[in-house]
Motif scaffolding. Structure first.
Motif, short mmCIF file in Angstrom:
data_model
loop_
_atom_site.label_atom_id
_atom_site.label_comp_id
_atom_site.label_asym_id
_atom_site.label_seq_id
_atom_site.Cartn_x
_atom_site.Cartn_y
_atom_site.Cartn_z
N SER A 109 0.83 -1.21 0.00
CA SER A 109 0.00 0.00 0.00
C SER A 109 0.86 1.25 0.00
CB SER A 109 -0.93 0.00 1.21
OG SER A 109 -1.84 -1.08 1.15
N ALA A 110 1.90 1.27 0.84
CA ALA A 110 2.72 2.47 1.02
C ALA A 110 3.76 2.65 -0.07
CB ALA A 110 3.40 2.44 2.39
N GLN A 111 4.34 1.54 -0.55
CA GLN A 111 5.51 1.65 -1.42
C GLN A 111 5.24 1.33 -2.89
OE1 GLN A 111 8.40 2.72 -0.45
NE2 GLN A 111 8.27 2.64 1.76
N GLY B 30 -5.32 1.30 1.71
CA GLY B 30 -4.92 -0.09 1.94
C GLY B 30 -5.84 -1.10 1.30
N ALA B 31 -6.85 -0.63 0.58
CA ALA B 31 -7.88 -1.54 0.07
C ALA B 31 -7.38 -2.42 -1.06
CB ALA B 31 -9.09 -0.73 -0.39
N ALA C 70 -2.58 5.42 -6.20
CA ALA C 70 -2.09 6.56 -6.97
C ALA C 70 -0.87 6.23 -7.81
CB ALA C 70 -1.78 7.71 -6.02
N ALA C 71 -0.42 4.98 -7.80
CA ALA C 71 0.71 4.59 -8.65
C ALA C 71 0.36 4.81 -10.11
CB ALA C 71 1.04 3.12 -8.40
N ASP C 72 1.38 4.93 -10.94
CA ASP C 72 1.14 5.18 -12.37
C ASP C 72 0.22 4.15 -12.99
OD1 ASP C 72 2.77 7.39 -12.21
OD2 ASP C 72 4.53 6.40 -13.05
N ASP C 73 0.32 2.92 -12.52
CA ASP C 73 -0.54 1.85 -13.06
C ASP C 73 -1.67 1.51 -12.11
OD1 ASP C 73 0.92 0.65 -11.07
OD2 ASP C 73 1.46 -1.13 -12.23
N GLY C 74 -2.05 2.46 -11.26
CA GLY C 74 -3.08 2.19 -10.26
C GLY C 74 -4.42 1.77 -10.85
#
Length: 599
Positions: free
Chosen positions: A431-433, A440-441, A510-514
């Motif tokens: 979730s964090a990294q 956290g879902a 929010a990751a680029d591939d989220g």
């Protein structure tokens, strides 16, 4: 942020909190994100190699104080790993770091990932670069891309023509990216068994050991040869030519020749030799020939160890500079006993557990953890020189890429410091990294997919029952296990899948591939629900047969699968090249065909 809130992987050996915090100067985070092995330390980080302070290879001392950040290391690799830890701190704590002192070093000098790129899914270069960033950030330092037919050999275009293979120029680019990240890209070309993608072509058919159908070790019957004839000099001529084309594009001085599971050995042209000398002896003779070709080119040969484990009396006869890879993918695999074979014979070896992602769709969470933990623990106790985590793609490589993320994180901790993985909160780390999901879902949804595949009725080797239900060509031991599920309604699994889908609706990755991650996990849940529905129908029939399901329900299943296949096809190009898609998705069409009304 409090120190107790931090989650780092691999887990540092020693972490001590100090008072205060440090405001990160502008530009440092961006400079660290671009840091490569051997580069000068960016402004704002006092870093140097100091053997008097750091004695362990690849080790580092990282201190965040109120007046600045310092990093001492034993070697350039240690500096790189200290930066990777600092990047994780920044990703969680933001521009104000808590003061902390970290002392860290690895137990295994080699910690690797092996990714299957021969079972339909050949990643795009963008996907591979992203994976290298992920793996290097987890302090893996070796990568192998398992290859049967997915390198563009100039002399053999008919083998790879439909596979969208890696080209020589692409391999050189990957090799350069790996070197920047402290990773050795080891060439991997199977050279004995698993050669069916070659032997199906007329040009190579005479090199096969098997000339007709043969029984495989799992109780099935094969009509396609998979293994080179070890007695034919032309077999060595073929692989020798492959090495000449392949190796110049890698800086590594190693080569994994595979040589695992030569399942038709002794069933065809080598039958008489195997009868006289024994299968193990014939195998070892060919292995020595491969070794000669590898060493003649100035490389160290790696090979899979499954045949040597079955013939331990031959372990002392293998070349002394060979590196055996002892693999096994079940929770109870006997790593301790198998490692002793090589330790007592004086043969260098790695241990190799797996991600348990293949033949599962959603993963086998508990199995992966137990398998990885045992391999890391037992290998270290026996003197293994490396830890290699395999990620396969059997039966069309239906699992989506993120299914392997939890095992890669858990394995990174196990390979760095065996035992530390048991205290690692993998979901929080993802979730964090990785996902950058404060809710956290997404990570919880992913974990639930891995739990849905584990059914207490019966444990299927190398698979989950829901994934097996979607395969038409089953191994005999899978067919036998299905009988135990008679009457099973999969209510627990469907509840977990519903919960996973609900969580995905709440995820904020929010990751680029989220967004892609969400669609991949949603499709995985939908395929598993389809399998549960199919299983409920099949296991209510007298013969456990799809054909016995009432026609209206079969037509409904076919309609649902149509939509799932369309979604599967739409997702594919986001991470993978087009070659292999028809073979992979074609297995879904074959399943749909089993839903059709009999003629």
């Amino acid at each position: 942020m409090e120190i107790a809130e931090l989650v780092l992987a691999p887990v540092p050996r020693r972490l001590r909190a100090a008072r205060g915090s440090f405001p990160v100067p502008g530009g440092l985070a961006e400079a660290l994100a671009a840091y490569t092995l051997g580069a000068p330390a960016p402004a704002g980080l006092a870093a140097r190699i100091d053997h008097s302070q750091v004695g362990n290879a690849q080790g580092y001392l990282l201190s965040v104080r109120q007046d600045g950040i310092s990093l001492l290391a034993a070697d350039p690799a240690g500096l790189y790993y200290g930066v990777m830890t600092l990047r994780q701190l920044l990703r969680q704590a933001g521009r104000t770091l808590p003061c902390v002192h970290i002392e860290d070093w690895p137990s295994y000098p080699v910690r690797g990932i092996m990714l299957d790129i021969s079972r339909d899914r050949v990643p795009t270069m963008a996907t591979l670069r992203g994976l290298l960033d992920l793996w290097a950030g987890l302090k893996y330092n070796q990568v192998q891309l398992y290859t049967e037919h997915t390198f563009a050999y100039a002399a053999h275009p008919e083998v790879w023509r439909e596979a969208s293979p890696l080209t020589p120029a692409e391999v050189e680019q990957l090799d350069a990216w790996c070197r920047e990240r402290g990773v050795e890209l080891v060439p991997n070309q199977n050279s004995f068994g698993h050669m069916e993608r070659w032997l199906r072509h007329p040009r190579y058919r005479d090199l096969a050991d098997a000339t007709e159908g043969f029984p495989d070790p799992w109780g099935g019957w094969r009509t396609q040869a998979t293994t080179l004839n070890p007695l034919d000099p032309a077999s060595i001529e073929l692989v020798s030519g492959l090495y000449d084309e392949l190796l110049p594009h890698f800086s590594s001085r190693q080569l994994n020749v595979g040589a695992d599971e030569p399942i038709d050995l002794g069933h065809g042209r080598s039958r008489e030799a195997c009868r006289r000398q024994g299968v193990g002896r014939v195998y070892l003779d060919f292995l020595r020939k491969l070794h000669g070709e590898v060493t003649r080119r100035g490389r160290v040969m790696q090979c899979w160890a499954d045949v040597l484990v079955r013939h331990p009396e031959l372990a002392r006869e293998v070349p002394r500079d060979l590196l055996a890879i002892d693999w096994g993918y079940e929770a109870d695999h006997p790593f301790a006993a198998e490692c002793r074979i090589f330790a007592e014979a004086g043969v260098s070896f790695y241990v190799c557990p797996g991600t348990s992602s293949w033949n599962s769709l959603g993963g086998r969470r508990a199995n992966a953890r137990a398998n990885i933990h045992a391999a890391a623990r037992d290998g270290l106790a026996a003197g293994a020189g490396g830890f290699l985590l395999a990620d396969w793609g059997d039966n069309g490589h239906w699992q989506q890429l993120p299914i392997s993320y939890p095992a890669w994180v858990y394995g990174a901790a196990a390979g760095w410091n065996p035992g530390s993985e048991e205290g690692l909160d993998v979901e929080r780390f993802l979730s964090a990294q990785v996902f950058l999901d404060p809710s956290g879902a997404a990570a919880r949804a992913l974990a639930l997919l891995g739990e849905a595949g584990e059914n207490e009725v019966a444990r299927l080797p190398n698979a989950t029952v829901l994934a097996v239900l979607l395969l038409l060509d089953l191994q005999p031991y899978h067919r036998q296990a299905l009988e135990r599920f008679r009457g099973c309604r999969f209510e627990r699994e469907e509840a977990l899948l519903e919960q996973s889908l609900r969580l995905l609706g709440e995820a904020r990755a929010a990751a680029d591939d989220g967004q892609l991650l969400g669609r991949e996990l949603e499709l995985t849940a939908a395929l598993l629900r389809h399998a549960a529905r199919l299983g409920r129908e099949r296991f209510a029939t007298a013969g456990l047969s799809t054909r016995e399901i009432a026609p209206p329900r079969r037509r409904s299943l076919a309609e649902e699968l149509d939509g799932l296949e369309a979604r599967y096809r739409r997702l594919w190009p986001a991470r993978y090249r087009p070659g292999g898609l028809e073979d992979s998705a074609g297995r879904m069409r074959a399943l749909k065909g089993s839903y059709a009304d009999p003629d």
